[in-house]
Enzyme design. Structure first.
Site, PDB file in Angstrom:
ATOM      1  N   LYS A   1       0.835  -1.209   0.000  1.00 37.89           N
ATOM      2  CA  LYS A   1       0.000   0.000   0.000  1.00 37.89           C
ATOM      3  C   LYS A   1       0.861   1.247   0.000  1.00 37.89           C
ATOM      4  O   LYS A   1       0.567   2.223  -0.643  1.00 37.89           O
ATOM      5  CB  LYS A   1      -0.902   0.010   1.246  1.00 37.89           C
ATOM      6  CG  LYS A   1      -2.045  -0.972   1.163  1.00 37.89           C
ATOM      7  CD  LYS A   1      -3.144  -0.627   2.151  1.00 37.89           C
ATOM      8  CE  LYS A   1      -2.815  -1.008   3.563  1.00 37.89           C
ATOM      9  NZ  LYS A   1      -2.714  -2.454   3.805  1.00 37.89           N
TER      10      LYS A   1
HETATM   11  N1  GLU Z   1      -2.998  -3.825   9.140  1.00 38.06           N
HETATM   12  C1  GLU Z   1      -2.393  -4.893   8.391  1.00 38.06           C
HETATM   13  C2  GLU Z   1      -2.212  -4.475   6.946  1.00 38.06           C
HETATM   14  O1  GLU Z   1      -2.810  -3.526   6.476  1.00 38.06           O
HETATM   15  C3  GLU Z   1      -3.220  -6.161   8.443  1.00 38.06           C
HETATM   16  C4  GLU Z   1      -3.200  -6.752   9.800  1.00 38.06           C
HETATM   17  C5  GLU Z   1      -4.006  -8.010  10.003  1.00 38.06           C
HETATM   18  O2  GLU Z   1      -4.828  -8.348   9.149  1.00 38.06           O
HETATM   19  O3  GLU Z   1      -3.816  -8.614  11.037  1.00 38.06           O
HETATM   20  O4  GLU Z   1      -1.434  -5.108   6.262  1.00 38.06           O
END
Ligand code: GLU
Length: 303
Positions: free
Chosen positions: A235
């Site tokens: 991202k």
């Molecule tokens: N916040 C994480 C991300 O955007 C994903 C964390 C999770 O799914 O445990 O990659």
């Protein structure tokens, strides 16, 4: 699939960090987790993981939520934001400090260089810092095993692989590992379906759940999408963001990447999701990472 799933209501979640627009890999995780929950009439939550305030991009959470709306993936209940949940993380940390599972650590990155960046058992700090980190005590030999629903048995000696890991960083920010464990439990998540880039974090999260007396959800790690050079889409690279004006195309692509049989013509996102929910077969999800120019390979063994 274990029998318990048939009686326990399924609660899934999608938890993007607002570090960039959602990309094809995010849609895969969002749709995969949504389908796993919805096919059994379960709930699906959305949580904005803005715990790392330094990396969070202002306005990005709203953009991600708008994309989910366009994809027709609507959350049950309010959107949870980690930036609102300091008190909950503090409570968990206090408990771990009280039990002696967590400790204050004055080591700097440089102090840890000799142990390959790993903290093991003993602080080696040359001097005390005004802003120490807090770590979980993880002796070598602390093995955690779990059954990934797509990849089978995974086992890690967390002490050996990671060592005493950070719960609250020296800059005062909460570590992702602590926040995600506290939040998954608070949202009563029963099925964590996410990208395989987090496979390595799961043993740490299970260990934390055990130390905090929290239940362990089922885990399934979806294949990663790699670019033509074999790098994971990210991202923060703004890698191939999803075009919210073409939601059906993004859903169809993710459906195909989940290894599912073609659904034929559908009029709109709503019709797509309805049909997808009825036809979804988790046993078809590929286990191997997917190069965006190539086709999925081996199949998983769900159900
Ligand atoms: N916040 C994480 C991300 O955007 C994903 C964390 C999770 O799914 O445990 O990659």
């Amino acid at each position: 699939m274990i029998a318990a799933d048939r009686v326990t209501p399924v609660v899934g979640r999608f938890a993007p960090s607002p570090t960039g627009p959602l990309h094809a890999g995010s849609v895969l995780a969002a749709l995969g987790s949504w389908l796993m929950a919805r096919r059994r009439g379960g709930l699906w939550h959305v949580r904005i993981e803005d715990v790392d305030r330094v990396r969070a991009v202002p306005g990005m959470a709203e953009r991600q939520l708008a994309t989910l709306q366009a994809l027709g993936l609507h959350a049950d209940g309010p959107i949870v934001r980690q930036s609102d949940r300091d008190a909950h993380y503090q409570q968990a940390l206090d408990r771990l400090l009280e039990t002696g599972d967590a400790f204050v650590c004055h080591c700097s990155r440089r102090d840890l260089e000799a142990s390959h960046g790993r903290h093991q058992g003993r602080c080696v700090a040359v001097r005390r810092r005004p802003d120490p980190a807090i770590r979980l005590r993880v002796p070598v030999g602390t093995r955690v095993a779990f059954e990934d629903r797509l990849r089978g048995r995974i086992e890690q000696d967390v002490g050996e692989a990671v060592g005493d890991f950070v719960l609250r960083r020296a800059d005062g920010l909460w570590a992702y590992q602590l926040a995600v464990v506290v939040d998954d439990a608070a949202q009563q998540v029963t099925h964590v379906v996410r990208g395989a880039d987090l496979l390595d974090s799961t043993p740490r999260q299970i260990l934390l759940q055990r130390r905090l007396g929290l239940p362990t959800p089922a885990y399934a790690h979806l294949p990663l999408l790699l670019d033509a050079d074999g790098r994971k889409l990210s991202k923060s690279d703004a890698a191939s963001p999803v075009e919210p004006a073409l939601p059906l195309r993004a859903l169809e692509r993710a459906w195909q990447q989940l290894g599912q049989a073609a659904l034929g013509d559908v009029a709109d996102v709503r019709a797509f999701l309805e049909r997808a929910c009825a036809c979804f077969d988790p046993g078809r999800i590929p286990r191997d990472d997917i190069r965006l120019c190539g086709a999925p390979q081996a199949r998983g063994t769900f159900d």
